[in-house]
Design a protein around this motif. Structure first.
Motif, PDB file in Angstrom:
ATOM      1  N   THR A  82      11.117 -58.977 -10.594  1.00 54.32           N
ATOM      2  CA  THR A  82      11.765 -58.079 -11.551  1.00 54.32           C
ATOM      3  C   THR A  82      10.799 -57.066 -12.154  1.00 54.32           C
ATOM      4  O   THR A  82      11.229 -56.134 -12.824  1.00 54.32           O
ATOM      5  N   GLY A  83       9.498 -57.286 -11.968  1.00 58.81           N
ATOM      6  CA  GLY A  83       8.500 -56.427 -12.604  1.00 58.81           C
ATOM      7  C   GLY A  83       8.023 -56.961 -13.932  1.00 58.81           C
ATOM      8  O   GLY A  83       7.238 -56.306 -14.630  1.00 58.81           O
ATOM      9  N   ASP A  84       8.461 -58.182 -14.278  1.00 65.58           N
ATOM     10  CA  ASP A  84       8.068 -58.781 -15.558  1.00 65.58           C
ATOM     11  C   ASP A  84       7.908 -60.287 -15.366  1.00 65.58           C
ATOM     12  O   ASP A  84       8.808 -60.936 -14.822  1.00 65.58           O
ATOM     13  N   LEU A  85       6.775 -60.835 -15.805  1.00 68.57           N
ATOM     14  CA  LEU A  85       6.494 -62.261 -15.583  1.00 68.57           C
ATOM     15  C   LEU A  85       7.569 -63.148 -16.189  1.00 68.57           C
ATOM     16  O   LEU A  85       8.077 -64.056 -15.531  1.00 68.57           O
ATOM     17  N   ARG A  86       7.921 -62.902 -17.428  1.00 62.72           N
ATOM     18  CA  ARG A  86       8.928 -63.746 -18.086  1.00 62.72           C
ATOM     19  C   ARG A  86      10.237 -63.750 -17.307  1.00 62.72           C
ATOM     20  O   ARG A  86      10.819 -64.811 -17.051  1.00 62.72           O
ATOM     21  N   GLU A  87      10.706 -62.563 -16.939  1.00 61.76           N
ATOM     22  CA  GLU A  87      11.983 -62.476 -16.235  1.00 61.76           C
ATOM     23  C   GLU A  87      11.909 -63.112 -14.845  1.00 61.76           C
ATOM     24  O   GLU A  87      12.874 -63.722 -14.390  1.00 61.76           O
ATOM     25  N   ALA A  90      17.444 -74.727 -22.350  1.00 59.74           N
ATOM     26  CA  ALA A  90      16.304 -75.509 -21.863  1.00 59.74           C
ATOM     27  C   ALA A  90      15.389 -74.647 -21.003  1.00 59.74           C
ATOM     28  O   ALA A  90      14.157 -74.754 -21.073  1.00 59.74           O
ATOM     29  N   ILE A  91      15.977 -73.784 -20.190  1.00 59.79           N
ATOM     30  CA  ILE A  91      15.186 -72.889 -19.342  1.00 59.79           C
ATOM     31  C   ILE A  91      14.358 -71.943 -20.210  1.00 59.79           C
ATOM     32  O   ILE A  91      13.149 -71.763 -19.997  1.00 59.79           O
ATOM     33  N   ILE A  92      15.004 -71.342 -21.192  1.00 60.95           N
ATOM     34  CA  ILE A  92      14.316 -70.397 -22.077  1.00 60.95           C
ATOM     35  C   ILE A  92      13.211 -71.099 -22.854  1.00 60.95           C
ATOM     36  O   ILE A  92      12.108 -70.553 -23.019  1.00 60.95           O
ATOM     37  N   GLU A  93      13.469 -72.310 -23.305  1.00 64.37           N
ATOM     38  CA  GLU A  93      12.457 -73.062 -24.053  1.00 64.37           C
ATOM     39  C   GLU A  93      11.224 -73.343 -23.187  1.00 64.37           C
ATOM     40  O   GLU A  93      10.089 -73.200 -23.646  1.00 64.37           O
ATOM     41  N   ILE A  94      11.449 -73.736 -21.949  1.00 58.75           N
ATOM     42  CA  ILE A  94      10.324 -74.006 -21.045  1.00 58.75           C
ATOM     43  C   ILE A  94       9.453 -72.759 -20.885  1.00 58.75           C
ATOM     44  O   ILE A  94       8.219 -72.831 -20.939  1.00 58.75           O
ATOM     45  N   VAL A  95      10.100 -71.613 -20.717  1.00 60.21           N
ATOM     46  CA  VAL A  95       9.350 -70.377 -20.477  1.00 60.21           C
ATOM     47  C   VAL A  95       8.740 -69.823 -21.762  1.00 60.21           C
ATOM     48  O   VAL A  95       7.535 -69.508 -21.807  1.00 60.21           O
ATOM     49  N   ASP A  96       9.544 -69.724 -22.824  1.00 59.72           N
ATOM     50  CA  ASP A  96       9.091 -69.027 -24.038  1.00 59.72           C
ATOM     51  C   ASP A  96       8.250 -69.883 -24.970  1.00 59.72           C
ATOM     52  O   ASP A  96       7.402 -69.351 -25.699  1.00 59.72           O
ATOM     53  N   GLU A  97       8.488 -71.197 -24.957  1.00 58.97           N
ATOM     54  CA  GLU A  97       7.790 -72.039 -25.926  1.00 58.97           C
ATOM     55  C   GLU A  97       6.684 -72.890 -25.318  1.00 58.97           C
ATOM     56  O   GLU A  97       5.873 -73.457 -26.062  1.00 58.97           O
ATOM     57  N   VAL A  98       6.649 -72.973 -23.998  1.00 58.19           N
ATOM     58  CA  VAL A  98       5.602 -73.779 -23.353  1.00 58.19           C
ATOM     59  C   VAL A  98       4.756 -72.934 -22.407  1.00 58.19           C
ATOM     60  O   VAL A  98       3.546 -72.786 -22.598  1.00 58.19           O
ATOM     61  N   PHE A  99       5.394 -72.357 -21.385  1.00 60.22           N
ATOM     62  CA  PHE A  99       4.641 -71.702 -20.319  1.00 60.22           C
ATOM     63  C   PHE A  99       3.936 -70.422 -20.773  1.00 60.22           C
ATOM     64  O   PHE A  99       2.709 -70.292 -20.629  1.00 60.22           O
ATOM     65  N   PRO A 123       6.263 -74.763 -15.069  1.00 61.95           N
ATOM     66  CA  PRO A 123       7.697 -74.502 -15.315  1.00 61.95           C
ATOM     67  C   PRO A 123       8.615 -75.306 -14.401  1.00 61.95           C
ATOM     68  O   PRO A 123       9.587 -75.918 -14.866  1.00 61.95           O
ATOM     69  N   ALA A 124       8.309 -75.325 -13.101  1.00 62.43           N
ATOM     70  CA  ALA A 124       9.147 -76.072 -12.160  1.00 62.43           C
ATOM     71  C   ALA A 124       9.062 -77.571 -12.419  1.00 62.43           C
ATOM     72  O   ALA A 124      10.071 -78.286 -12.327  1.00 62.43           O
ATOM     73  N   ASP A 125       7.871 -78.061 -12.763  1.00 62.54           N
ATOM     74  CA  ASP A 125       7.709 -79.494 -13.046  1.00 62.54           C
ATOM     75  C   ASP A 125       8.539 -79.906 -14.265  1.00 62.54           C
ATOM     76  O   ASP A 125       9.189 -80.959 -14.264  1.00 62.54           O
ATOM     77  N   LEU A 126       8.507 -79.095 -15.307  1.00 58.29           N
ATOM     78  CA  LEU A 126       9.277 -79.414 -16.516  1.00 58.29           C
ATOM     79  C   LEU A 126      10.781 -79.371 -16.235  1.00 58.29           C
ATOM     80  O   LEU A 126      11.535 -80.206 -16.742  1.00 58.29           O
ATOM     81  N   LEU A 127      11.201 -78.422 -15.419  1.00 56.30           N
ATOM     82  CA  LEU A 127      12.623 -78.350 -15.096  1.00 56.30           C
ATOM     83  C   LEU A 127      13.046 -79.536 -14.232  1.00 56.30           C
ATOM     84  O   LEU A 127      14.123 -80.115 -14.439  1.00 56.30           O
ATOM     85  N   ARG A 128      12.209 -79.933 -13.289  1.00 54.64           N
ATOM     86  CA  ARG A 128      12.525 -81.123 -12.490  1.00 54.64           C
ATOM     87  C   ARG A 128      12.656 -82.350 -13.384  1.00 54.64           C
ATOM     88  O   ARG A 128      13.491 -83.222 -13.133  1.00 54.64           O
TER      89      ARG A 128
END
Length: 198
Positions: A83-88, A176-185, A157-162
């Motif tokens: 997408t041109g952006d790491l978060r996205e 849960a997806i947003i939390e993994i990315v924004d609050e942890v990764f 990120p993938a490990d936490l989602l698994r």
């Protein structure tokens, strides 16, 4: 007449035709009996071939079922988000994993996770490669310092989602997806990026 094995058909199938028939039979058998009750013998019978034909291609049922799933669905590694952006990019990747969880169903996902040790190391490297590509692109854009990202962070990120998938049979919520990315990764990536190179 020669046979494919102990369950030969009158017309011998070979190569991709035989493999496709086995993979379709595997998915049909999985749908009929579930992962826990799926056996190489059952798949062989459904595919009208011998179980030794299966074992020549796949070492165990985990490898066979994973091959059947890949035959049925497009692999995540074949379409890496850009997408041109790491978060996205990371959000898009995790959302695809959640859709795959829904496509496969918790029975299959939990079964494969329980037998992950039966899968070859190349299977475990797929998500590392996907995330590695995303991070390398982010580094080229100047978003991160790639040298500050180790293997554990790459797969985080993938490990936490698994882990979320392993603990539930319910759909994984977007929160849960947003939390993994924004609050942890991302905080971890940024914190390491601020450190001076060793």
């Amino acid at each position: 007449m020669s046979s494919e094995g102990d369950g030969a058909r009158a017309t011998r199938r070979r190569g991709t035709e035989l493999e496709a028939a086995i993979l379709r039979a595997t998915w049909d058998e999985l749908t009929a009996v579930g992962y826990a009750r799926l056996s190489m013998e059952g798949v062989a019978e459904r595919a009208q071939t011998g179980k030794q034909v299966l074992y020549r291609r796949w070492r165990n049922r985990a490898e066979l079922v994973l091959a059947a799933a890949r035959h049925r669905f497009t692999a995540i590694a074949d379409d890496i988000p850009d997408t041109g952006d790491l978060r996205e990019d990371v959000l898009a990747l995790l959302r695809r994993m959640v859709r795959r969880f829904s496509d496969f169903g918790p029975d299959l996902v939990h079964g494969l996770m329980a037998e992950a040790g039966d899968l070859g190391p190349e299977v475990r490297e797929i998500m590392t490669g996907v995330m590695g590509t995303i991070l390398e692109r982010a580094a080229r854009r100047g978003e991160i310092r790639i040298e500050a990202v180790n293997r554990r962070i790459t797969t985080l990120p993938a490990d936490l989602l698994r882990h979320e998938m392993l603990l539930t049979k319910d759909p994984i919520p977007e929160a849960a997806i947003i939390e993994i990315v924004d609050e942890v990764f991302l905080p971890l990536i940024r914190a390491r990026g601020e450190r001076p190179p060793v």
